[in-house]
Design an enzyme around this catalytic site. Structure first.
Site, PDB file in Angstrom:
ATOM      1  N   SER A  45       0.801  -1.232   0.000  1.00 53.02           N
ATOM      2  CA  SER A  45       0.000   0.000   0.000  1.00 53.02           C
ATOM      3  C   SER A  45       0.834   1.282   0.000  1.00 53.02           C
ATOM      4  O   SER A  45       0.286   2.369  -0.106  1.00 53.02           O
ATOM      5  CB  SER A  45      -0.946   0.026   1.199  1.00 53.02           C
ATOM      6  OG  SER A  45      -1.746  -1.129   1.205  1.00 53.02           O
ATOM      7  N   HIS A  49       2.634   4.183   8.100  1.00 51.65           N
ATOM      8  CA  HIS A  49       1.552   4.235   9.079  1.00 51.65           C
ATOM      9  C   HIS A  49       1.956   5.056  10.294  1.00 51.65           C
ATOM     10  O   HIS A  49       3.113   5.016  10.713  1.00 51.65           O
ATOM     11  CB  HIS A  49       1.182   2.812   9.529  1.00 51.65           C
ATOM     12  CG  HIS A  49       0.564   1.992   8.444  1.00 51.65           C
ATOM     13  ND1 HIS A  49      -0.774   2.053   8.143  1.00 51.65           N
ATOM     14  CD2 HIS A  49       1.109   1.110   7.574  1.00 51.65           C
ATOM     15  CE1 HIS A  49      -1.030   1.227   7.141  1.00 51.65           C
ATOM     16  NE2 HIS A  49       0.093   0.641   6.770  1.00 51.65           N
ATOM     17  N   VAL A 172      18.940 -19.269  -1.839  1.00 47.95           N
ATOM     18  CA  VAL A 172      19.583 -20.086  -0.810  1.00 47.95           C
ATOM     19  C   VAL A 172      18.925 -21.466  -0.786  1.00 47.95           C
ATOM     20  O   VAL A 172      17.707 -21.593  -0.662  1.00 47.95           O
ATOM     21  CB  VAL A 172      19.478 -19.405   0.571  1.00 47.95           C
ATOM     22  CG1 VAL A 172      20.040 -20.312   1.658  1.00 47.95           C
ATOM     23  CG2 VAL A 172      20.214 -18.069   0.551  1.00 47.95           C
ATOM     24  N   ARG A 310       1.618 -10.688   1.289  1.00 53.67           N
ATOM     25  CA  ARG A 310       2.192 -10.304   2.562  1.00 53.67           C
ATOM     26  C   ARG A 310       2.721 -11.567   3.248  1.00 53.67           C
ATOM     27  O   ARG A 310       2.124 -12.636   3.135  1.00 53.67           O
ATOM     28  CB  ARG A 310       1.135  -9.675   3.453  1.00 53.67           C
ATOM     29  CG  ARG A 310       0.242  -8.636   2.787  1.00 53.67           C
ATOM     30  CD  ARG A 310      -0.890  -8.340   3.768  1.00 53.67           C
ATOM     31  NE  ARG A 310      -1.865  -7.367   3.307  1.00 53.67           N
ATOM     32  CZ  ARG A 310      -2.914  -7.634   2.550  1.00 53.67           C
ATOM     33  NH1 ARG A 310      -3.101  -8.864   2.070  1.00 53.67           N
ATOM     34  NH2 ARG A 310      -3.785  -6.701   2.243  1.00 53.67           N
ATOM     35  N   SER A 335       2.345  -5.631   7.204  1.00 50.81           N
ATOM     36  CA  SER A 335       2.060  -4.264   7.604  1.00 50.81           C
ATOM     37  C   SER A 335       2.143  -4.162   9.118  1.00 50.81           C
ATOM     38  O   SER A 335       1.646  -5.052   9.814  1.00 50.81           O
ATOM     39  CB  SER A 335       0.653  -3.874   7.146  1.00 50.81           C
ATOM     40  OG  SER A 335       0.345  -2.588   7.593  1.00 50.81           O
ATOM     41  N   SER A 339       6.774   0.857   7.123  1.00 50.61           N
ATOM     42  CA  SER A 339       6.893   1.986   8.056  1.00 50.61           C
ATOM     43  C   SER A 339       7.972   1.713   9.096  1.00 50.61           C
ATOM     44  O   SER A 339       8.706   2.600   9.506  1.00 50.61           O
ATOM     45  CB  SER A 339       5.570   2.212   8.785  1.00 50.61           C
ATOM     46  OG  SER A 339       4.473   1.980   7.944  1.00 50.61           O
ATOM     47  N   CYS A 440       7.441   2.988 -25.495  1.00 52.89           N
ATOM     48  CA  CYS A 440       8.871   3.086 -25.176  1.00 52.89           C
ATOM     49  C   CYS A 440       9.525   1.740 -24.926  1.00 52.89           C
ATOM     50  O   CYS A 440      10.757   1.643 -24.949  1.00 52.89           O
ATOM     51  CB  CYS A 440       9.094   4.019 -23.985  1.00 52.89           C
ATOM     52  SG  CYS A 440       8.319   3.440 -22.457  1.00 52.89           S
TER      53      CYS A 440
END
Lengths: 477, 413
Positions: A45, A49, A172, A310, A335, A339, A440
């Site tokens: 997103s 936060h 790995v 996530r 989340s 942040s 492009c």
């Protein structure tokens, strides 16, 4: 023998590598993909936060609030776009209001500054397109937006400039304890390191298990998004969240630092860690909820849709621990991971020190990286001075986003160097506009082929077998 | 100060330049972002261009060369590799090039001839993954015809616009296998002659009322799932069918590229996506004209040239002092006719109106209404959205009219 091997070149691993590069250490950053920022960092997103979501006392709460406070300085140092646009959690009824009051209380305990609940009238003034059905909102002036892959790329580039070795396409496959530390292999290739930081995102559980820690379970949770044209970026100025419910945080509507409008994410638990497919149900849910939040979202101005996964841990909190000697897990960074990332990096450095790693500040450490957006933001006079020195800055390659050949060449030549079309896109925004590279693309393929010294038809979209062309015309096939 | 600046050196820009020159204007400058004049025609190496204009079947580059040759013979100046960044309402143009850096020009008149772009995959919200192997048809055309590379060998095409049809044939001729052309609508958006020559002649199936519902593959496309759609264009789950392929081409619509027009404050037509113009192709901003695919998407370049000549001549008259008429008569439509160009007339003279219809209709009467009264009718056996129509409205009808309306009467309704 490296002092530290960081596994996973997302925003978490990248920020950790950068932090560690400020000490007298030899560091390698290992990434299984053809570029950095390819996991959850690529598609989320893009929110910094404020820090009122996570429960008091959790790592999420602590590191979010601290990371959010560090973000302005970090992005300044790295030349990354950051905008302190503030966020609003909107409520539709009395039930929502009660939840918002709870969040306000929690946010204050977490140390979030300037939080308050605002009423319909004020809300309508600061955000005129918000739905008329909204009765109040939790206002967090410290909420902000940043581009996650821009941040990760810049952090890793800066880390490399400070001596970190990046190894791409290094998946790995085995970790062996040795007398001095660990031997890490990727197929036949081996490297050794005294310490390991496991920032492998969705695969952190597999990496930990290779080293002998079987406590982690990482589940992928799908988040789909729809991105709208820059024409729509001004529809809202704040990040608009819904009041969280048992069903999760819901669909948000936010401007991006580049001026687009972003809506999403859905939230669906998955089994398959590589399934980044979008779904018709996802699109339908995003459109429905986003339109409940904000009036007049022109979804006919969609320029793309995408899906991120996530990395959800099995504790509900970030899992940052040292299950084995010299081995740090940085897992379950969902989340507010973006942040928190600058604060996570500091915390991990501290854990490594506790594990016996000597941290002595490097005298020539340079926290600054030249902004890759400098040309775009320059005045006409500054642009012309540069074009006189290097003519490629006068030639626009991507017409939709106004990206010059000079900027693309600079990106291709700057750490961490991209070697595929998507890599150029994430660094320059070329191909990211309305035509999505239709015009492009063929020319950028040419630039990449020339700069990398490879044939035109060996250029890929994103590494592996993602070839753009399969051969010359009229060739025997 | 330059008399006339033309933005875009494709077929529209070049035709407009020649027409303005022939109307007596000498101080002309064409700004072209590509390294050559000719625009998109450079990659359209198939024939069929120029039937109306020259009575010959030319290839795209040949058609473009006819105009480029004229531009060069007349000595009309042009700058290549030059991208216009901004236009103001006062006709100040900001552009950039490697040679000159960022520079500004004040123009007496401007002709917009920037062309259009293809609608991209992103705009469609197709479910599934985002692997390599998905191209708009025009991008694939550029790879094959100008770069000499093949984007793939097993191809599904979504959308039956003309470029998609042309590419179905082109990819087949280059040894690829085109599995199907899927069209969401119950009719093709392309020209009938292209369906015949590019699909039927090569036994490529055209699946109407069908769309791509999912894209598969991680690195490169490995297949697509297609499905028939109901009358409201919703996919019917029972009809899902998986087609293995390594390439998905999209020919799902062209969008006039009007970002510069917006920067100049020009009002745009919601339906065409281009500027609203009068019979002279003058936009809502005085002294700024538009023609070609930036104004509305054409099927045939011949009509682009024709329209550009109008814009070129009108711009010349404007530079010489002609002012747009004060009284403007709007041309409205009944919905069956989707749009007209021009959208308004400001002079009491006959005008050729170009228009498109909303659906395929048979045995129709094209009806012109003047202040609500039917005043002119023309019968046609078939009209379709993929084929642009024209109608000449005489001076006698326009003179004194307050409102003009174009509609269709479908027999049996």
């Amino acid at each position: 023998m490296y002092d530290v091997a960081v596994i996973g070149a997302g925003v978490t691993g990248g920020m950790i590598a950068r932090k560690l590069s400020s000490y007298n250490l030899t560091i390698c950053l290992l990434e299984k993909e053809n570029d950095v920022a390819m996991g959850a960092t690529r598609a989320n997103s893009a929110i910094v936060h404020a820090g009122f979501d996570a429960e008091e006392g959790t790592l999420k709460a602590k590191l979010n609030v601290k990371g959010s406070e560090m973000m302005k300085q970090v992005t300044d140092e790295l030349g990354v776009k950051y905008k302190n646009n503030g966020s609003l959690v909107i409520g539709f009824n009395a039930e929502d209001r009660a939840v918002l009051e709870g969040l306000l209380e929690r946010g204050r305990k977490n140390g979030v500054r300037d939080l308050r609940i605002i009423e319909k009238e004020e809300l309508g003034r600061i955000e005129p397109n918000i739905s008329k059905n909204v009765i109040c909102a939790l206002y967090a002036p410290t909420g902000a937006i940043v581009c996650p892959y821009d941040l990760a790329i810049a952090a890793i580039g800066n880390a490399m400039d400070n001596g970190v070795k990046l190894k791409l396409n290094f998946e790995v496959t085995g970790i062996k304890k040795t007398e001095e530390g660990y031997e890490i292999s990727s197929g036949e290739e081996k490297i050794s390191a005294r310490y390991i930081v496991n920032a492998a995102g969705l695969y952190a559980d597999a990496i930990a298990a290779m080293a002998g820690d079987t406590s982690l379970r990482i589940r992928p949770r799908r988040g789909e998004y729809i991105l709208l044209d820059k024409e729509c970026g001004g529809l809202v100025t704040h990040t608009i969240f819904r009041t969280p419910s048992k069903m999760g945080k819901g669909i948000l509507v936010t401007p991006t630092v580049d001026g687009n409008l972003l809506t999403g994410p859905t939230s669906v638990d998955m089994e398959e860690k590589e399934d980044k497919a979008t779904t018709p149900e996802g699109f339908a849910r995003i459109i429905k909820e986003a339109c409940e939040n904000v009036d007049g979202i022109p979804f006919n101005k969609t320029i793309t849709s995408f899906c991120g996964l996530r990395a959800v841990g099995n504790t509900g909190d970030f899992i940052i621990n040292t299950p084995l000697e010299g081995f740090v897990n940085v897992a379950g960074i969902e989340s507010p991971g973006l942040s928190a990332s600058p604060a996570i990096a500091e915390y991990v450095a501290q854990l490594l020190e506790e594990q016996g790693l000597a941290l002595s500040a490097k005298m020539d450490y340079d926290p600054y990286r030249k902004s890759m957006h400098a040309f775009r933001e320059a005045s006409i006079e500054e642009k012309n001075a540069l074009i006189r020195k290097d003519r490629t800055y006068g030639k626009i390659v991507c017409r939709c986003e106004g990206v010059t050949e000079g900027e693309i060449l600079e990106a291709i030549r700057t750490n961490p160097k991209p070697s595929d079309l998507d890599g150029v896109k994430r660094r320059t925004r070329a191909q990211m506009g309305r035509c999505q590279g239709g015009f492009c693309g063929p020319y950028i393929v040419e630039l990449l082929a020339r700069e990398l010294g490879i044939p035109y038809d060996k250029v890929t979209k994103s590494g592996g077998d993602s070839y753009i062309n399969i051969g010359e015309t009229k060739e025997d096939r | 100060m330059t008399d006339l600046v033309i933005i875009g050196g494709g077929p529209a820009g070049m035709s407009a330049a020649v027409a303005a020159y022939e109307s007596g204007i000498r101080d002309i400058l064409i700004l072209e972002r590509d390294e050559n004049l000719g625009g998109i025609l450079q990659q359209c190496i198939h024939n069929g261009f120029g039937l109306h204009k020259f009575g010959e079947e030319l290839t795209g580059p040949e058609y473009a060369w006819r105009y480029e040759k004229k531009v060069r013979e007349l000595g009309i100046p042009f700058k290549l590799n030059t991208m216009v960044l901004d236009i103001t309402e006062d006709r100040v143009i900001t552009a950039t090039s490697s040679e000159e850096g960022v520079f500004q020009i004040q123009a007496k008149a401007i002709i917009l001839a920037m062309g259009c772009r293809e609608r991209s995959k992103g705009a469609l919200n197709i479910a599934g993954t985002r692997p390599a192997g998905i191209y708009s048809a025009g991008t694939a055309q550029k790879y094959v015809n100008r770069k000499g590379y093949m984007p793939g060998k097993n191809v599904v095409i979504l959308g039956s616009g003309d470029i998609g049809l042309i590419m179905a044939r082109r990819m087949t001729l280059e040894g690829a296998s085109v599995k199907a052309v899927c069209e969401l609508m119950p009719y093709s958006g392309g020209l009938a002659r292209n369906i015949e020559q590019c699909l039927h002649d090569f036994n490529i199936p055209l699946k109407l009322s069908t769309t791509v519902v999912e894209i598969h593959g991680k690195d490169r496309v490995t297949g697509v799932t297609i499905a028939a759609v109901d009358e409201r264009r919703r996919p019917i789950p029972e009809t899902r069918e998986y087609i293995p392929c390594d390439t998905l081409l999209l020919s799902v619509g062209l969008i006039p590229e009007n970002e510069l027009s917006k920067s100049a404050g020009i009002s745009l037509d919601r339906i065409t996506g281009g500027a609203e113009v009068d019979q002279d192709r003058q936009t809502s901003v005085e002294g700024i004209f538009a023609c070609g695919n930036v104004l509305h998407v054409h099927d045939l370049v011949d009509y682009v040239s024709e329209e550009a000549e109008i814009a070129g001549r009108s711009a010349a008259e404007y530079i010489k002092g002609a002012k747009p008429g004060d009284e403007s008569v709007r041309i409205t439509t009944d919905g069956k006719v989707r749009y007209t160009v021009p959208q308004r007339v400001t002079a009491d003279k006959a005008v050729n109106v170009y228009f498109r219809v909303a659906d395929v209709y048979k045995n129709v009467t094209i009806q012109v209404y003047r202040d609500g009264e039917p005043v002119y009718a023309k019968k046609k056996a078939r009209v379709a959205p993929g084929e642009m129509e024209t109608l000449r409205i005489g001076e006698d009808i326009i003179k004194g009219a307050k409102e003009l309306k174009l509609g269709l009467e479908v027999s049996g309704q």
